[in-house]
Design a protein around this motif. Structure first.
Motif, PDB file in Angstrom:
ATOM      1  N   GLU A   1       4.017  19.478  -8.741  1.00 41.17           N
ATOM      2  CA  GLU A   1       4.589  20.334  -7.690  1.00 41.17           C
ATOM      3  C   GLU A   1       4.940  19.510  -6.450  1.00 41.17           C
ATOM      4  N   HIS A   2       4.099  18.515  -6.147  1.00 36.96           N
ATOM      5  CA  HIS A   2       4.396  17.623  -5.012  1.00 36.96           C
ATOM      6  C   HIS A   2       5.677  16.840  -5.271  1.00 36.96           C
ATOM      7  N   VAL A   3       5.846  16.334  -6.496  1.00 35.02           N
ATOM      8  CA  VAL A   3       7.063  15.602  -6.842  1.00 35.02           C
ATOM      9  C   VAL A   3       8.281  16.498  -6.680  1.00 35.02           C
ATOM     10  N   GLN A   4       8.181  17.733  -7.139  1.00 33.95           N
ATOM     11  CA  GLN A   4       9.301  18.665  -7.024  1.00 33.95           C
ATOM     12  C   GLN A   4       9.644  18.955  -5.567  1.00 33.95           C
ATOM     13  N   ASP A   5       8.614  19.160  -4.744  1.00 38.36           N
ATOM     14  CA  ASP A   5       8.830  19.482  -3.332  1.00 38.36           C
ATOM     15  C   ASP A   5       9.453  18.312  -2.577  1.00 38.36           C
ATOM     16  N   THR A   6       8.874  17.119  -2.722  1.00 36.71           N
ATOM     17  CA  THR A   6       9.419  15.965  -2.013  1.00 36.71           C
ATOM     18  C   THR A   6      10.782  15.574  -2.579  1.00 36.71           C
ATOM     19  N   GLY A   7      10.993  15.834  -3.881  1.00 40.93           N
ATOM     20  CA  GLY A   7      12.300  15.565  -4.472  1.00 40.93           C
ATOM     21  C   GLY A   7      13.390  16.421  -3.851  1.00 40.93           C
ATOM     22  N   ARG A   8      13.086  17.691  -3.631  1.00 44.69           N
ATOM     23  CA  ARG A   8      14.068  18.574  -2.961  1.00 44.69           C
ATOM     24  C   ARG A   8      14.344  18.096  -1.544  1.00 44.69           C
TER      25      ARG A   8
ATOM     26  N   ASP B   1      12.177  -0.510  -9.383  1.00 39.71           N
ATOM     27  CA  ASP B   1      13.045   0.361 -10.187  1.00 39.71           C
ATOM     28  C   ASP B   1      12.268   1.544 -10.748  1.00 39.71           C
ATOM     29  N   GLY B   2      11.288   1.999  -9.981  1.00 39.07           N
ATOM     30  CA  GLY B   2      10.578   3.223 -10.345  1.00 39.07           C
ATOM     31  C   GLY B   2       9.340   3.029 -11.191  1.00 39.07           C
ATOM     32  N   VAL B   3       8.993   1.786 -11.553  1.00 32.73           N
ATOM     33  CA  VAL B   3       7.824   1.619 -12.427  1.00 32.73           C
ATOM     34  C   VAL B   3       6.510   1.803 -11.669  1.00 32.73           C
ATOM     35  N   ASN B   4       6.527   1.614 -10.343  1.00 36.30           N
ATOM     36  CA  ASN B   4       5.313   1.823  -9.551  1.00 36.30           C
ATOM     37  C   ASN B   4       5.134   3.325  -9.316  1.00 36.30           C
ATOM     38  N   THR B   5       4.705   4.017 -10.331  1.00 36.37           N
ATOM     39  CA  THR B   5       4.637   5.478 -10.302  1.00 36.37           C
ATOM     40  C   THR B   5       3.856   6.001  -9.109  1.00 36.37           C
ATOM     41  N   LEU B   6       2.711   5.396  -8.809  1.00 34.65           N
ATOM     42  CA  LEU B   6       1.843   5.865  -7.726  1.00 34.65           C
ATOM     43  C   LEU B   6       1.963   4.996  -6.479  1.00 34.65           C
TER      44      LEU B   6
ATOM     45  N   PRO C   1      11.499   6.248  -5.151  1.00 33.46           N
ATOM     46  CA  PRO C   1      10.236   6.023  -4.443  1.00 33.46           C
ATOM     47  C   PRO C   1       9.038   6.342  -5.323  1.00 33.46           C
ATOM     48  N   SER C   2       7.859   6.029  -4.831  1.00 29.88           N
ATOM     49  CA  SER C   2       6.642   6.392  -5.561  1.00 29.88           C
ATOM     50  C   SER C   2       6.536   7.909  -5.628  1.00 29.88           C
ATOM     51  N   LEU C   3       5.853   8.401  -6.633  1.00 29.62           N
ATOM     52  CA  LEU C   3       5.695   9.843  -6.776  1.00 29.62           C
ATOM     53  C   LEU C   3       4.695  10.409  -5.773  1.00 29.62           C
ATOM     54  N   THR C   4       4.031   9.533  -5.036  1.00 36.45           N
ATOM     55  CA  THR C   4       3.098   9.964  -3.989  1.00 36.45           C
ATOM     56  C   THR C   4       3.745   9.926  -2.612  1.00 36.45           C
ATOM     57  N   VAL C   5       5.044   9.674  -2.566  1.00 35.29           N
ATOM     58  CA  VAL C   5       5.752   9.589  -1.289  1.00 35.29           C
ATOM     59  C   VAL C   5       5.599  10.899  -0.507  1.00 35.29           C
ATOM     60  N   THR C   6       5.580  10.801   0.812  1.00 34.75           N
ATOM     61  CA  THR C   6       5.418  11.988   1.655  1.00 34.75           C
ATOM     62  C   THR C   6       6.755  12.380   2.285  1.00 34.75           C
ATOM     63  N   ARG C   7       6.790  13.591   2.822  1.00 28.33           N
ATOM     64  CA  ARG C   7       7.981  14.024   3.555  1.00 28.33           C
ATOM     65  C   ARG C   7       8.226  13.123   4.763  1.00 28.33           C
ATOM     66  N   GLY C   8       7.136  12.673   5.390  1.00 32.60           N
ATOM     67  CA  GLY C   8       7.275  11.763   6.517  1.00 32.60           C
ATOM     68  C   GLY C   8       7.905  10.442   6.097  1.00 32.60           C
TER      69      GLY C   8
ATOM     70  N   GLN D   1       0.848  -1.184   0.000  1.00 31.16           N
ATOM     71  CA  GLN D   1       0.000   0.000   0.000  1.00 31.16           C
ATOM     72  C   GLN D   1       0.881   1.231   0.000  1.00 31.16           C
ATOM     73  N   GLY D   2       0.813   2.008  -1.069  1.00 28.63           N
ATOM     74  CA  GLY D   2       1.596   3.238  -1.130  1.00 28.63           C
ATOM     75  C   GLY D   2       3.089   2.971  -1.075  1.00 28.63           C
ATOM     76  N   ALA D   3       3.743   3.495  -0.051  1.00 32.22           N
ATOM     77  CA  ALA D   3       5.189   3.357   0.099  1.00 32.22           C
ATOM     78  C   ALA D   3       5.592   2.091   0.849  1.00 32.22           C
ATOM     79  N   TRP D   4       4.615   1.254   1.242  1.00 34.57           N
ATOM     80  CA  TRP D   4       4.893   0.134   2.138  1.00 34.57           C
ATOM     81  C   TRP D   4       4.584  -1.210   1.507  1.00 34.57           C
ATOM     82  N   LEU D   5       5.399  -2.208   1.902  1.00 33.05           N
ATOM     83  CA  LEU D   5       5.187  -3.608   1.544  1.00 33.05           C
ATOM     84  C   LEU D   5       5.187  -4.442   2.819  1.00 33.05           C
ATOM     85  N   TRP D   6       4.270  -5.416   2.891  1.00 36.36           N
ATOM     86  CA  TRP D   6       4.222  -6.334   4.026  1.00 36.36           C
ATOM     87  C   TRP D   6       4.596  -7.728   3.553  1.00 36.36           C
ATOM     88  N   ASP D   7       5.462  -8.413   4.343  1.00 34.55           N
ATOM     89  CA  ASP D   7       5.837  -9.782   3.977  1.00 34.55           C
ATOM     90  C   ASP D   7       4.954 -10.788   4.702  1.00 34.55           C
ATOM     91  N   ASP D   8       5.213 -12.062   4.444  1.00 29.19           N
ATOM     92  CA  ASP D   8       4.362 -13.104   5.013  1.00 29.19           C
ATOM     93  C   ASP D   8       4.594 -13.306   6.505  1.00 29.19           C
TER      94      ASP D   8
END
Length: 414
Positions: free
Chosen positions: A312-319, A61-66, A379-386, A42-49
């Motif tokens: 703009e979000h991508v630019q901000d979190t990228g910085r 490698d960046g293909v999971n854009t969202l 990371p995903s382009l929806t990644v947060t500063r947190g 979900q989003g930036a996270w993966l859960w294992d078994d």
């Protein structure tokens, strides 16, 4: 004849019968191999078994854009699957047509060809360039590929496809990246196209200078040859613009888009502009593309990336990511941080990327190690500063863990 009498007799079910499949198909001990078995994302996270949550700053490698299982893609794919998955080879579908149209509108292209894989899009670019050469350049088919580090280094995946598609009388040439003089010197009467990535991104990221990329465009315009940009890794907002070419103010004749278009679903595209768009597209597999399911995913990703405030979000979190990585690099005496948007690499001062990748995994952090001395974050382009702050904490612990192992003379577990 009673067909039911032809069935094989059922085997008696006993303890040995129940245990037999387990003996026949043993499960790999992935934990011992250092490879968790992931069951949910979900989003930036993966859960294992085992229920452990890993922060994913590789995202395929960046293909999971969202990110993992993004709501827009999940809803679009589920809805499309209930209606129609694939109408059949060569049969049109409204979703496929809509994705082509919206890609053209968003990127200023005349045509958008869809494919199942990036490799097909690369091959389509080469074939179309050669068809254009047959029609407008007296059969020219020579292709120049600019790549960092010489022929052995990854520069543009188009090169591998071109080497198979180009006849002996129209060879493939490699020139150093960011060397405009070398590019000028390589052009000859048989040259039909120049291929390059705006950011060489498979290993350590090397960005084209503005002078180089604009100079390459001017050269192609002056001599009447095609400029092909490989944006399989850098397109779809990854670099802080819809296409990396937008950062430079150039407009290529063809642009290759990769897996980021589908957000992890197998999908690629070739954007065709200007005079190249007037060439008949004989033999291209795009003519048969009809997968409504993947087109639905592509539409969902494209609409999200084009939505208000997304870039703009991508630019901000990228910085924010760049600044944090730079501080970390300074703290541990590492090298340069390079990249754009949400695609970054950290140059390490010794070949320890694989060991650092394993140390990060022990901190439940997923990163990439494309070269022995390069760490990659996409990371995903929806990644947060947190998310970024949490990644920096875990990567700091990974560096400390690796340093402690080196001091004590221990090796990181494989």
């Amino acid at each position: 004849m009673n067909l039911f009498n032809l069935r094989r007799p059922a085997r008696a079910v006993g303890i040995e019968t129940l245990h037999e499949p387990a003996r026949a198909r043993p499960r790999l001990d992935t934990a011992a191999m250092g490879s968790p078995v992931f069951v949910r994302g979900q989003g930036a996270w993966l859960w294992d078994d085992q229920g452990r949550a890993c922060l994913d700053f590789n995202q395929g490698d960046g293909v999971n854009t969202l990110g993992h299982s993004p709501e827009p893609v999940v809803k679009a794919v589920a809805s499309q699957a209930q209606a129609l998955i694939n109408p059949g080879v060569g049969r049109s579908h409204e979703g496929v047509l809509a994705l082509r149209d919206q890609l053209c509108q968003a990127t200023g292209s005349d045509r958008a060809l869809l494919f199942d894989s990036t490799a097909q899009a690369h091959e389509g670019a080469v074939r179309l360039a050669r068809q254009w050469g047959e029609r407008h350049r007296h059969g020219a088919g020579h292709i120049i590929v600019a790549r960092q580090g010489g022929e052995a280094a990854y520069g543009a995946p188009v090169a591998s496809r071109a080497s198979h598609c180009t006849p002996e009388h129209a060879p493939l040439s490699h020139v150093p990246f960011n060397d405009l003089a070398a590019l000028h010197a390589a052009v000859e009467s048989r040259t039909v196209a120049v291929v390059l990535e705006p950011l060489q991104s498979q290993g350590a990221i090397v960005a084209a200078t503005e002078e180089y990329l604009k100079g390459a465009e001017a050269l192609c315009r002056e001599l009447g040859i095609l400029l092909i940009l490989d944006e399989a890794y850098t397109g779809m907002g990854r670099c802080g613009a819809l296409l990396a070419e937008n950062l430079y103010g150039v407009h290529a004749d063809m642009v290759v888009l990769g897996g980021g278009l589908g957000g992890g679903v197998p999908l690629a595209a070739l954007l065709v502009r200007s005079s190249a768009g007037c060439t008949p597209m004989a033999g291209l597999p795009d003519a048969w593309y009809s997968n409504a399911l993947t087109a639905a995913a592509g539409l969902a990703v494209l609409k999200t990336v084009l939505s208000a405030g997304f870039i703009e979000h991508v630019q901000d979190t990228g910085r924010h990511l760049r600044e944090g990585l730079s501080r970390l690099a300074g703290r541990f005496g590492q090298g340069q941080v390079c990249g754009s948007g949400l695609l970054w690499t950290l140059q390490l001062n010794e070949p320890m990327a694989r060991a650092l990748e394993r140390a990060a995994l022990q901190e439940c952090l997923l990163v990439g190690a494309p070269q022995a001395d390069v760490l990659r974050l996409s990371p995903s382009l929806t990644v947060t500063r947190g998310n970024i702050d949490e990644m920096l904490l875990r990567l700091t612990r990974a560096f400390a863990r690796l340093h402690a192992a080196q001091v004590s003379g221990r090796k990181m577990p494989a």
